[in-house]
Scaffold this active site. Structure first.
Site, short mmCIF file in Angstrom:
data_model
loop_
_atom_site.label_atom_id
_atom_site.label_comp_id
_atom_site.label_asym_id
_atom_site.label_seq_id
_atom_site.Cartn_x
_atom_site.Cartn_y
_atom_site.Cartn_z
N GLU A 144 -14.70 11.94 -57.46
CA GLU A 144 -15.48 12.65 -56.44
C GLU A 144 -16.87 12.04 -56.31
O GLU A 144 -17.41 11.91 -55.22
CB GLU A 144 -15.59 14.15 -56.78
CG GLU A 144 -14.26 14.88 -56.83
CD GLU A 144 -13.62 15.12 -55.47
OE1 GLU A 144 -14.18 14.70 -54.46
OE2 GLU A 144 -12.53 15.73 -55.44
N ASP A 289 -2.56 10.77 -53.07
CA ASP A 289 -2.86 10.42 -51.67
C ASP A 289 -3.70 9.17 -51.46
O ASP A 289 -3.27 8.17 -50.90
CB ASP A 289 -3.51 11.62 -50.95
CG ASP A 289 -4.61 12.31 -51.78
OD1 ASP A 289 -4.90 11.85 -52.89
OD2 ASP A 289 -5.17 13.31 -51.30
N GLU A 383 -2.93 25.41 -47.98
CA GLU A 383 -2.98 24.38 -49.02
C GLU A 383 -1.58 23.90 -49.41
O GLU A 383 -1.40 22.74 -49.73
CB GLU A 383 -3.71 24.90 -50.26
CG GLU A 383 -5.23 24.85 -50.15
CD GLU A 383 -5.80 23.44 -50.10
OE1 GLU A 383 -5.65 22.75 -49.08
OE2 GLU A 383 -6.44 23.03 -51.09
N GLU A 401 -8.02 16.37 -43.28
CA GLU A 401 -6.92 15.41 -43.17
C GLU A 401 -6.15 15.48 -41.84
O GLU A 401 -5.83 14.45 -41.25
CB GLU A 401 -5.94 15.57 -44.34
CG GLU A 401 -6.43 15.00 -45.66
CD GLU A 401 -7.44 15.88 -46.37
OE1 GLU A 401 -7.72 17.00 -45.87
OE2 GLU A 401 -7.95 15.47 -47.43
C1 DMJ Z 1 -12.01 14.66 -49.45
O1 DMJ Z 1 -12.96 14.73 -50.43
C2 DMJ Z 1 -11.36 13.31 -49.40
O2 DMJ Z 1 -10.79 13.13 -48.16
C3 DMJ Z 1 -10.35 13.11 -50.48
O3 DMJ Z 1 -9.71 11.88 -50.43
C4 DMJ Z 1 -9.33 14.19 -50.45
N1 DMJ Z 1 -9.91 15.49 -50.42
C5 DMJ Z 1 -11.06 15.79 -49.65
C6 DMJ Z 1 -10.78 16.49 -48.37
O4 DMJ Z 1 -9.73 17.33 -48.36
#
Ligand code: DMJ
Length: 802
Positions: A144, A289, A383, A401
């Site tokens: 993060e 992902d 979710e 997303e």
């Molecule tokens: C974001 O911080 C980024 O897109 C990450 O790759 C996945 N999660 C969040 C948004 O949902």
């Protein structure tokens, strides 16, 4: 005599019917949408109005944050104040995102430039340089911090220099943001000191890995370790210090080596020291992902063919095993025909966007359409939702997303349908998430209840992508086609590749079959030269000739329901015979050279049988070893016992061999067990607590159970009708920490219903249960039966033999 090899297996297709039904429902939904709601073209006027509405949304959230929360990391939109790490009551591991480094502002800087607000950008950059510091004794998430902070700083640095050149402004700026990102990069580096080179999930900003709390750190997710390269490569190339890029490439290389060699799939959680997989579920959503995203975008940004080749290998595997029509369902990486979950998570909504970039438009359109149906059904995309589109986990933290994919689909197709979808998403946010102090996450899409949370990605991604969707290139100060969007939607220029020096000159990869992909139709290399993100209007999928000639069917790919497979297996000299009750689908395979079509195919058949034996062994060992039992006596004298099937967890101690935990069962009050404590905490000591899934993580329920003195925790499912008999058992995942010392097991609803029925029958008396391994329970029962038989036999034997 003919040498015969035999193997038995039970094809794991129990979910197939559900999928088919779900697909039919979906197709019906899609058709009804198509017939009832023809896409209307959106006028330029309306599009411009929506763009301005997106801009207003940005300022509504941005000012709420700046006026009420800054310099905090996040705005709490309901209490209208800042969320500070160590000050605001902790939300547990979720707070590892926060480093008291004004995350929302850093994450938002480049959106200000896209909006053309240079004055506010300049002001915000000055604030960041003045106020933000990293020397804090705080443990943060490496992933993060990298995507939000390092990415945010780098992108803002690049744009500040861009504005100096093209807008004749910010001449005072001397690369301070780049220096800050370099410092932060150094603070993340200790996490990379592992034997595999795969970084730890967390690091202390001041103490590195020397923080005693990180001593036992060992688990990370695939996405966490595989979403570093874009930022670290940019960091190295802009600062001239190669260390960042070297470490990030090494992590990517180490991850690649961990793929399953048969299926080419990856799991979601691994041990950074041993490289062992902890969770072998394989999909495209949570936990994995952006690993896929960064493989592809690393190729785009850095031009290294090996990343394209790796992406293609994984992509083919995902499309083969994970993709089920428009749905994407997790499978087991080592048993890819077995679905490991019956639900999808909202994070996978980024996948169609990535498919657009990689040129596979048709499945992108299909999956996006499916997600749109889910959104219309539940207002927001929850979710997690089941294969029949029911809510599995109702939270919605205003994630970007789906809008991100909508944006890329619109850019690729020009189809106004995507503008209409974006409009609906925008209006939904306005109607259901807007509060007087920003935008509030939705706690449960069923009730629409808000949460005191506005993640930084709302400004840096969700609203940014909405603004971009309704903007024409001429509305924007920069040409976004010259940039790659990171996973946090930060902009890194394609020109970064040219900053590489000899250290980064890429060899033509030999080990990853780049040539294979040049030969494919359509050729990946032809499709994605420099302008990889240009609209792909003329792309035609499905027109390539397919051939399987000369390719042996592997046991891993074999599907008992596929007629071609059955024929191929027959030609290899393999006969299939049903054994036992047909409804169980148990089949025994016999191989004989005499039955094979040719000697060559006979050889293939032998190999197939060996693979099948291996797979069967692995599957049954894995399944049996992992399955847990919640056992109870059915009579007062505790002579007869029954066991209910349960699943294990990755974060609690394993009960091995004859180990078990015993206690009376007690339902948590409240049942979800997400609060600080329980109403019936005083009675929980020594009990086996039961909590319902939902509202908070499995591991936080476990911590609460442990805190109140329970000896074990059973988490029961919140989806009515779910059962271990009809769906695969899974292991609950944790957060990489190993502070849970009590066993924790998961039970589907039907099994839980049986348990509660017994509890109710024994109202006066508490129900004592044992939590143990299922295989051990079976062994125990067997031994008991044998003992009883011996006793009976002994009593029946004539005296003289005694
Ligand atoms: C974001 O911080 C980024 O897109 C990450 O790759 C996945 N999660 C969040 C948004 O949902």
């Amino acid at each position: 005599m003919t040498a015969k090899t035999t193997a038995s297996f039970a094809p794991g297709h129990r979910l197939m019917l559900t999928f088919l039904v779900a697909l039919c429902i979906l197709v019906a939904c899609v058709l009804s949408t198509e017939t009832n709601m023809p896409t209307q073209n959106m006028s330029n006027k309306e599009r411009a109005e929506l763009r301005e509405e997106a801009r207003d949304m940005f300022y509504h959230a941005y000012h709420a944050y700046m006026e009420n929360a800054y310099p905090a990391d996040e705005l709490m939109p309901l209490s209208c104040k800042g969320r500070y790490r160590g000050v605001t009551p902790s939300r547990g591991d979720m707070d590892d995102i926060l480093g008291n480094f004004s995350m929302t502002l850093v994450d938002t800087l480049d959106t200000l430039v896209l909006l053309g607000d240079f004055t506010e950008f300049e002001h915000a950059v000055k604030l960041v340089i003045r106020d933000v510091q990293f020397d804090s004794d705080i443990i943060v998430s490496v992933f993060e911090t990298n995507i939000r902070m390092v990415g945010g700083l780098l992108s803002a640095h690049i744009l500040a220099e861009y504005l100096q050149k093209h807008a004749d402004t910010m001449h005072w700026y001397k690369g301070e943001l780049l220096e800050m990102s370099r410092e932060l990069g150094y603070r993340l580096l200790p996490a990379f000191n592992t034997s595999t080179g795969i970084p730890h999930a967390r690091v202390n900003l001041r103490l590195g890995m020397k923080d005693p709390m990180l001593k036992k750190s060992r688990e990370t997710c695939t996405a966490c370790a595989g979403t570093i390269l874009l930022e670290f490569a940019a960091l190295s190339r802009l600062t001239g210090d190669p260390i960042f890029e070297v470490r990030a490439h090494a992590a990517m290389d180490a991850l690649w080596k961990l793929r399953h060699r048969g299926s080419d799939l990856m799991g979601t959680v691994l041990n950074v020291h041993s490289g062992d997989w902890v969770r072998r579920d394989s999909g495209v959503g949570a936990g994995i992902d952006s690993y896929y995203e960064y493989l592809f975008k690393s190729y785009v940004l850095l031009g290294d063919d090996k990343y394209l080749a790796r992406f293609n290998r994984h992509y083919n595997a995902v499309m083969k095993y994970v993709s089920e029509g428009p749905m994407l369902l997790d499978v087991l990486m080592h048993r890819p025909h077995a679905k490991s979950k019956n639900f999808m998570d909202s994070l996978l909504a980024f996948w169609p966007g990535l498919q657009v970039l990689s040129g596979d438009l048709k499945p992108a359109v299909q999956t996006h359409e499916m997600l749109y149906q889910v959104m219309q059904m539940h207002t927001f995309i929850p979710e997690a939702f089941t294969v029949d589109f029911q809510i599995h986990w109702g939270q919605h933290p205003l994630r970007p997303e789906f809008i991100e994919s909508t944006y890329f689909l619109y850019r690729a197709t020009g189809d106004h349908h995507y503008l209409q979808v974006g409009k609906r998403a925008l209006k939904t946010l306005q109607q259901h998430a807007k509060v007087s102090c920003g935008y509030a996450a939705v706690n449960d899409v069923r009730t629409g209840k808000h949460e005191d949370r506005m993640d930084s990605f709302v400004l840096s991604e969700t609203i940014k992508y909405l603004f971009l969707l309704f903007s024409d290139p001429q509305d924007l100060i920069i040409n976004v086609d010259e940039f790659v969007f990171t996973t946090e939607a930060h902009l890194l220029p394609l020109s970064i590749a040219q900053l590489g020096n000899a250290t980064f000159s890429f060899r033509q990869s030999d080990e990853h079959n780049v040539l294979d992909f040049m030969r494919t139709c359509p050729s990946s290399n032809k499709l994605f030269p420099e302008k990889v993100r240009k609209p792909l209007r003329n792309f035609i999928t499905g027109s390539c000739p397919r051939t399987t000639a000369g390719k042996r069917l592997s046991a891993l790919d074999f599907q008992a329901s596929n007629a071609d497979h059955l024929r191929a297996v027959y030609d290899m000299g393999i006969t299939m015979v049903s054994v036992g009750d047909r409804s169980q689908g148990k089949v025994r395979l016999f191989h004989s050279f005499y039955n094979a079509k040719s000697h060559e195919e006979g050889e293939m058949g032998l190999q197939f049988m060996q693979e099948m034996l291996e797979l069967t062994k692995m599957q049954s060992i894995n399944q049996l070893a992992q399955l847990q039992a919640v056992a109870y006596a059915t009579d007062e004298k505790a002579q007869d016992w029954v066991a209910l099937m349960a699943g294990p967890s990755h974060f609690s101690p394993e009960l091995i061999g004859d180990q078990f935990v015993e206690g009376d069962v007690m339902l948590a009050q409240p049942l979800r067990a997400c609060d600080e404590t329980l109403e019936n905490a005083a009675e929980a000591k020594g009990k086996i607590l039961v909590a319902e899934r939902g509202d908070c993580t499995f591991v936080s329920k476990a911590r609460l159970a442990q805190k109140v003195g329970a000896v074990a925790l059973i988490v029961c499912d919140n989806v009515p009708g779910s059962s271990g008999e009809t769906q695969p058992m899974f292991a609950m995942s944790g957060d990489g920490k190993d502070d849970v010392l009590i066993p924790v097991v998961f039970m589907y609803s039907v099994e839980f219903g049986k348990l509660t029925a017994v509890m109710q029958r024994r109202k006066q008396q508490p129900l004592g249960v044992r939590v143990m391994q299922m295989v051990e329970f079976k062994r125990w029962q067997l031994a008991k039966a044998q003992r009883q038989n011996q006793t009976v036999a002994a009593t029946q034997k004539p005296d003289k033999e005694l």
